[in-house]
Design an enzyme around this catalytic site. Structure first.
Site, PDB file in Angstrom:
ATOM      1  N   TYR A   1      -1.704   0.013  10.464  1.00  0.00           N
ATOM      2  CA  TYR A   1      -1.843  -0.552   9.127  1.00  0.00           C
ATOM      3  C   TYR A   1      -0.628  -0.201   8.273  1.00  0.00           C
ATOM      4  O   TYR A   1      -0.081  -1.066   7.560  1.00  0.00           O
ATOM      5  CB  TYR A   1      -3.120  -0.027   8.467  1.00  0.00           C
ATOM      6  CG  TYR A   1      -3.315  -0.501   7.047  1.00  0.00           C
ATOM      7  CD1 TYR A   1      -3.763  -1.789   6.775  1.00  0.00           C
ATOM      8  CD2 TYR A   1      -3.057   0.350   5.966  1.00  0.00           C
ATOM      9  CE1 TYR A   1      -3.939  -2.228   5.470  1.00  0.00           C
ATOM     10  CE2 TYR A   1      -3.229  -0.078   4.666  1.00  0.00           C
ATOM     11  CZ  TYR A   1      -3.673  -1.362   4.422  1.00  0.00           C
ATOM     12  OH  TYR A   1      -3.835  -1.792   3.121  1.00  0.00           O
TER      13      TYR A   1
ATOM     14  N   SER B   1       0.859  -1.192   0.000  1.00  0.00           N
ATOM     15  CA  SER B   1       0.000   0.000   0.000  1.00  0.00           C
ATOM     16  C   SER B   1       0.886   1.229   0.000  1.00  0.00           C
ATOM     17  O   SER B   1       1.995   1.211   0.561  1.00  0.00           O
ATOM     18  CB  SER B   1      -0.889   0.015   1.252  1.00  0.00           C
ATOM     19  OG  SER B   1      -1.539   1.272   1.404  1.00  0.00           O
TER      20      SER B   1
END
Length: 249
Positions: free
Chosen positions: A158, A144
């Site tokens: 995250y 990501s």
């Protein structure tokens, strides 16, 4: 006329929906036989497999909890047992979570689960696949852009998991390089999925932050993965391929 991945076998973890399903379809379009894993979405996994079979390739869905190392190890063994080989591993399965560092009510078990799925699950899959991958093999991790840059508050946990995936990618590129196996990391930005729909709560802000002024679609991430899986990407390893519409440009 054979396609560029004809004869290859790919495993796409978390392939029952969203980016994973799009990746599975793209690899099948290029001729690969495709196994997908899913955690709970059996009906969606079955629908994806039917799509893949319709493309003239072999396909099968295996249930596995990516946060459970023994299930991940069994997943890889079952894929090899059913298909006879493994050439392409796409570590797509993942979960998201938002916790602020100052949040006194943070659920530490949820943070642990985040790392179990997003980091340990990926590492377990790679280690399980290591003995089966041959020269020309591919490991493609789905990271990501948040692993490179935190765009808003509450994503530190995250982001840390995706930063770990990026670091693992570079280390594994060295580990596997002498065997002619490439390892790369695809970093999506705002992509229209169930986890982050283009009409969601923060979608306007994310869209405005892109250079292209729009959300990406799962097929656009899948195209990047299909390229890295192809013979054309044989000299690319240890790389972060960002697919984010210019969000971190």
């Amino acid at each position: 006329m054979s396609k560029k991945l004809t004869g290859k076998v790919a495993l796409v973890t978390g392939g029952s929906r969203g980016i994973g399903a799009a990746i599975a379809r793209a690899l099948a379009d290029d001729g690969a036989d495709v196994a997908i894993s899913y955690s709970a979405s059996a009906d969606k996994a079955k629908a994806v497999v039917n799509d893949l079979l319709g493309k003239g390739v072999r396909a099968y869905a295996f249930q596995a909890d990516q946060g459970n190392p023994s299930e991940v190890e069994a997943l890889v063994k079952n894929v090899v047992a059913r298909f006879g080989r493994l050439d392409i591993l796409v570590n797509n399965a993942g979960i998201s979570g938002r916790n602020g560092a100052a949040d006194a009510k943070v659920n530490l078990s949820a943070v642990e689960r985040l790392f179990d799925v997003n980091v340990t699950g990926v590492a377990t899959a790679v280690r399980a696949a290591e003995a089966h991958l041959k020269e020309g093999g591919r490991i493609i991790n789905i990271g990501s852009i948040l692993g490179e840059r935190s765009l808003f508050p509450g994503v530190a946990d995250y982001a840390a998991t995706k930063g770990a995936v990026a670091a693992y990618t570079k280390g594994w590129a060295r580990d596997f390089g002498a065997r002619g196996i490439t390892v790369n990391n695809v970093q999506p930005g705002p992509i229209n999925t169930d986890m982050n729909p283009e009409d969601g709560e923060i979608s306007d802000a994310l869209r405005a932050g892109t250079a292209l002024g729009r959300y990406g679609q799962p097929e656009e991430v899948a195209a990047a993965v299909a390229f890295l899986a192809s013979p054309a990407a044989s000299y690319i390893t240890g790389a972060d391929l960002t697919v984010d519409g210019g969000s971190i440009a």
